[in-house]
Design a protein around this motif. Structure first.
Motif, PDB file in Angstrom:
ATOM      1  N   LYS A   1      30.927  40.625  24.024  1.00  0.00           N
ATOM      2  CA  LYS A   1      32.279  40.620  23.459  1.00  0.00           C
ATOM      3  C   LYS A   1      33.142  41.685  24.142  1.00  0.00           C
ATOM      4  CE  LYS A   1      31.207  40.056  18.758  1.00  0.00           C
ATOM      5  NZ  LYS A   1      31.397  40.061  17.385  1.00  0.00           N
TER       6      LYS A   1
ATOM      7  N   THR B   1      44.170  29.511  30.807  1.00  0.00           N
ATOM      8  CA  THR B   1      44.620  30.483  29.801  1.00  0.00           C
ATOM      9  C   THR B   1      44.862  29.813  28.449  1.00  0.00           C
ATOM     10  OG1 THR B   1      46.795  30.182  30.775  1.00  0.00           O
ATOM     11  CG2 THR B   1      45.624  32.178  31.375  1.00  0.00           C
TER      12      THR B   1
ATOM     13  N   GLY C   1      42.067  30.467  26.236  1.00  0.00           N
ATOM     14  CA  GLY C   1      41.604  31.854  26.162  1.00  0.00           C
ATOM     15  C   GLY C   1      41.047  32.375  27.473  1.00  0.00           C
TER      16      GLY C   1
ATOM     17  N   ARG D   1      41.154  33.286  31.761  1.00  0.00           N
ATOM     18  CA  ARG D   1      41.950  34.257  32.504  1.00  0.00           C
ATOM     19  C   ARG D   1      42.620  33.668  33.736  1.00  0.00           C
ATOM     20  NH1 ARG D   1      42.010  39.186  29.485  1.00  0.00           N
ATOM     21  NH2 ARG D   1      40.307  38.870  28.019  1.00  0.00           N
TER      22      ARG D   1
ATOM     23  N   GLN E   1      39.305  22.763  22.112  1.00  0.00           N
ATOM     24  CA  GLN E   1      40.077  23.711  21.305  1.00  0.00           C
ATOM     25  C   GLN E   1      39.151  24.603  20.470  1.00  0.00           C
ATOM     26  OE1 GLN E   1      43.267  24.009  21.385  1.00  0.00           O
ATOM     27  NE2 GLN E   1      44.129  22.087  22.156  1.00  0.00           N
TER      28      GLN E   1
ATOM     29  N   PRO F   1      37.707  28.737  23.453  1.00  0.00           N
ATOM     30  CA  PRO F   1      38.199  30.096  23.172  1.00  0.00           C
ATOM     31  C   PRO F   1      37.084  31.031  22.699  1.00  0.00           C
ATOM     32  CG  PRO F   1      39.688  28.453  22.259  1.00  0.00           C
ATOM     33  CD  PRO F   1      38.453  27.713  22.696  1.00  0.00           C
ATOM     34  N   ARG F   2      36.127  30.495  21.974  1.00  0.00           N
ATOM     35  CA  ARG F   2      35.011  31.357  21.525  1.00  0.00           C
ATOM     36  C   ARG F   2      34.166  31.797  22.720  1.00  0.00           C
ATOM     37  NH1 ARG F   2      31.305  28.843  17.183  1.00  0.00           N
ATOM     38  NH2 ARG F   2      30.206  30.842  17.442  1.00  0.00           N
TER      39      ARG F   2
ATOM     40  N   ALA G   1      35.267  32.149  25.764  1.00  0.00           N
ATOM     41  CA  ALA G   1      36.062  33.128  26.504  1.00  0.00           C
ATOM     42  C   ALA G   1      36.086  34.482  25.803  1.00  0.00           C
ATOM     43  CB  ALA G   1      37.481  32.606  26.699  1.00  0.00           C
ATOM     44  N   ALA G   2      35.819  34.480  24.499  1.00  0.00           N
ATOM     45  CA  ALA G   2      35.784  35.746  23.769  1.00  0.00           C
ATOM     46  C   ALA G   2      34.399  36.386  23.808  1.00  0.00           C
ATOM     47  CB  ALA G   2      36.210  35.511  22.318  1.00  0.00           C
TER      48      ALA G   2
END
Ligand SMILES: Cc1cc2nc3c(=O)[nH]c(=O)nc-3n(C[C@H](O)[C@H](O)[C@H](O)COP(=O)(O)OP(=O)(O)OC[C@H]3O[C@@H](n4cnc5c(N)ncnc54)[C@H](O)[C@@H]3O)c2cc1C
Lengths: 379, 350
Positions: free
Chosen positions: A49, A63, A66, A68, A113, A117-118, A120-121
């Motif tokens: 994380k 992006t 999430g 870069r 969706q 993002p999870r 990428a986090a």
């Protein structure tokens, strides 16, 4: 086969390397991890994380999800630096390396969706569901089956050697969805499996180093909604082949034991003068492989699909990471061990015990050489 | 690969394919400017590597890398009176030959070992009071003669008392270790060319030769032999290209060390495996394989074998300690300086 060698100018990558090294130095300074061999199998979600927060996960994802929006080569450089430092990256490694691109290419909008993002986090661990008890090198013979049922599919069967399944959120599982006709590659399909839902159970398996890295995963009617099928039903073989290219050419195929060499050069056990050439040979091989692997990434970035080149890197790279601990042991004349209190002896012990797996996972050396041979003989 | 390099490759390929008359081919290479490529402003090293690689694919016995080195050093040092095609020699470390001043003239002393045979004199790098000079030696007497494994004739050359003509010597205008680095680089590119032909011959033979009612390429053991050659060629290809581009950017010592070490080491594996694939026919002088494997086994020892270059990199790496990874991937000027410092003190017999 490397007829046109793509190269990246090392000067242009220095500032990015500086950024990731600064992040790693800070983590090391506060004792967040100890450099270890095979560190892409060491799971530490909090590390992942923080790594993501610093911008080093999901680098090539759009992006909007999430990511870069960085280049393939930039991501490659970050992968190199993480593994050279022996950082514990298993919590995001598989997801970042192969599952996220797979979902981006073949997943439903809803799935993208929800999951990307999870990833990428750095907060989403993936497992690879290919091998089974009777299915190893001959992957097309998978027996785990999916049956169409109420707005989706139900899975029955067993996956084996699934790395980190006990700590993972999801698995991408290759299953049979129909008869092997007109050929054995027909009617295979990839499914997303949420390992926290009912209908799936996970049993960790101890390896010869005493670690529980991989698992047996059993499906007993696990339900997959249609929105969690990857690609078109029946197209799984093409999907899995594409995934394997991503799996085979990265820095994880030559850097698994580099932390042992780094430690050996750090000076706690002096390198005898007569051993300079032996140690130098390892450094030379490392440089040669780093150039090859980066060249594959650079070619991919320019829109090529360097499949044979990727496989060649895996063959040469796993040979190197396997022989590294053996050479260090002989050159420095030290005895590998476990919990000896001597960092180098302990790192060597771990690396030696993990070494046999390098030419098995991701396709055995024999299978890899067969693929290379077919490519050059038919030319 | 840029177009100009592809064109250079294609044109030398055409010349060597056509060439039946050795003298005519030599003249063609000269008039096509093939010996001058190291003088180019851009991509000099990548072009040079491409040319010597293609020449080695053809196993030509016309010298190319030596005359390239001679042209380049003579031009950089501003020598006059050097023929367009000359030989090239380094005296080893510590040097076996040197320059002295005598009655206001420069004379050579000592000897040179293992100098390839050639008619037109020799450009050598010799020390004068400890500083490297580029010297043209027009005529010298050979002492004994030997052949290398490739069949190339070598002589030892007595340097004692040879007077150097006006304009025939000048200080080396580049770093002392550069001639060795560039010579090792060109040798690695030659090795690559010979390896590529071993791969072509081996895969073709495996597809054509039949035993037990099928091509031997269908036997998995033979397939894996072919794969080993392919992996070796791929490794050297990438290493040589990297070295070329690094040299063209003004660096390249690390990359050349890697390229020459890998090329020398892999030469042995490829020679052995190619012979295994070919069976007895490959062991004869009636079949072309031996021409290439003998070159591999000979060239790998020129300008530092794999143990030499591994020792250079290993000695530097022990000094770099925990910084080894960053030296390796960042390849900055400091990296090359450290390697040059090790090179200047390393023993090397030519
Ligand atoms: C540490 C580790 C982690 C792994 N993680 C995962 C994971 O996360 N997900 C997953 O799906 N799988 C995973 N695997 C499984 C891995 O992909 C398989 O081990 C591999 O594909 C080989 O299958 P197998 O072990 O059944 O060996 P087999 O296929 O039974 O092979 C046994 C031996 O026979 C040889 N052989 C087999 N077929 C041929 C042939 N046609 N020609 C010549 N030789 C042949 C092999 O090369 C090998 O030497 C992991 C394995 C290891 C060791």
């Amino acid at each position: 086969m490397f007829e046109h060698v793509h190269t990246s100018d090392p000067r242009e990558l220095r500032s990015l390397r500086g950024e990731i090294r600064a992040f790693l130095a800070e983590e090391l300074a506060r004792g967040a991890f100890k450099p270890a061999p095979n560190s892409w199998m060491i799971h530490d979600r909090e590390f992942s994380k923080r790594c993501a927060a610093a911008g080093f996960v999901g680098m090539i994802l759009p992006t909007a999800f999430g990511g870069r929006g960085r280049t393939i080569v930039e991501r490659h450089v970050v992968f190199e630096e993480l593994l050279a430092a022996g950082a514990p990256v298993a919590a995001h490694w598989i997801a970042d390396r192969q599952s996220a691109p797979q979902i981006l290419r073949h997943g439903s909008e809803e799935l993208k969706q929800r999951v990307l993002p999870r990833i990428a986090a750095g907060d989403c661990t993936f497992a690879i569901g290919m091998s089974e008890p009777d299915v190893g090198s001959d992957l097309a013979s998978v027996k785990t089956r999916a049956e169409a049922s109420d707005g989706g599919w139900r899975l029955y069967g067993t996956k084996l050697w699934t790395s980190n399944a006990q700590r993972a959120d999801y698995m991408v599982a290759l299953c049979r969805t129909g008869a092997p006709e007109p050929n054995r590659h027909s009617n295979l399909t990839q499914f997303l499996v949420d390992l926290r839902r009912p209908g799936v159970s996970v049993r960790p398996i101890q390896n010869i180093n005493g670690d529980e890295d991989f698992c047996e995963v059993h499906f007993d009617g696990y339900h997959v909604p249609d929105s969690e099928v990857l690609g078109k039903p029946g197209d799984g073989w093409a999907l899995v082949m594409r995934e394997l290219v991503a799996e085979r050419s990265g820095p994880d195929r030559f850097l698994s034991t580099y932390p042992v060499l780094a430690r050996a050069l750090a000076g706690s056990h002096p390198v005898p003068l007569r051993a300079a050439a032996e140690i130098g040979r390892l450094v030379v091989n490392l440089g040669a492989l780093q150039a090859m692997s980066l060249s594959v990434a650079t070619a991919a970035q320019s829109g090529h699909s360097p499949e044979i080149e990727a496989i060649i890197v895996k063959d040469a790279g796993t040979t190197f990471e396997q022989e590294l601990p053996a050479v260090v042991r002989k050159a420095l004349g030290i005895r590998p061990g476990r919990s000896t209190g001597d960092d180098l002896r302990d790192l060597l012990g771990t690396a030696l015990l993990y070494a046999p797996s390098f030419s098995l996972r991701g396709g055995t050396r024999e299978i890899i050489r067969g693929i290379i041979a077919r490519a050059v003989i038919s030319q | 690969m840029t177009d100009s390099i592809a064109l250079a490759e294609a044109s030398i390929d055409r010349l060597l394919q056509r060439g039946t008359d050795r003298d005519q081919t030599g003249a063609d290479l000269l008039s096509a400017g093939m010996f001058d490529v190291l003088l180019a402003e851009e991509q000099a090293f990548e072009t040079a590597a491409a040319l010597v690689k293609v020449a080695a694919r053809h196993a030509t016995d016309l010298p190319l890398s030596g005359p390239m080195m001679a042209r380049w050093l003579a031009d950089r040092a501003g020598l006059t009176g050097v023929p367009e095609v000359a030989g090239f020699a380094l005296p080893g470390n510590p040097p076996t030959g040197w320059l002295e001043r005598s009655d206001g003239r420069l004379v050579t002393a000592g000897y040179l070992q293992g100098v390839p045979d050639g008619p037109n004199g020799l450009v050598a790098v010799l020390p004068l009071d400890g500083a490297p000079w580029v010297v043209f030696i027009a005529k010298a007497s050979g002492l004994g003669e030997a052949h290398d494994l490739a069949g190339q004739r070598h002589r030892s050359i007595v340097l004692d008392g040879l007077t150097i003509a006006d304009g025939g010597a000048a200080p080396l205008p580049i770093t002392a270790s550069t001639p060795l680095v560039v010579a090792a680089f060109l040798t690695a590119a030659q090795l690559l060319g010979a390896m590529e032909t071993c791969l072509t011959l081996s895969t073709r033979y495996a597809g054509e030769r039949r035993q037990f009612g099928r091509p031997i390429a269908q036997f998995q053991a033979v397939q894996h032999l072919c794969a080993r050659i392919a992996v070796g060629v791929a490794t050297v290809r990438v290493a040589v290209t990297h070295a070329a581009r690094a040299l063209d950017r003004g660096g390249g010592v690390l990359e050349v060390a890697i390229a020459k070490s890998k090329a020398s080491e892999i030469a042995e594996e490829i020679a052995a495996v190619a012979h295994q694939i070919h069976g007895a026919i490959g062991f004869t002088n009636e079949y072309p394989l031996g021409v290439f494997t003998r070159r591999l086994l000979s060239w790998r020892d020129e300008y530092g074998d794999e143990t030499f270059w591994n020792g250079i990199v290993g000695t530097a790496a022990i000094r770099w300690s925990t910084q080894t990874w960053s030296h390796l991937v960042d390849a900055g000027p400091g990296t090359d300086d450290d390697l040059r410092a090790v090179l200047d003190n390393a023993d090397l017999v030519p």
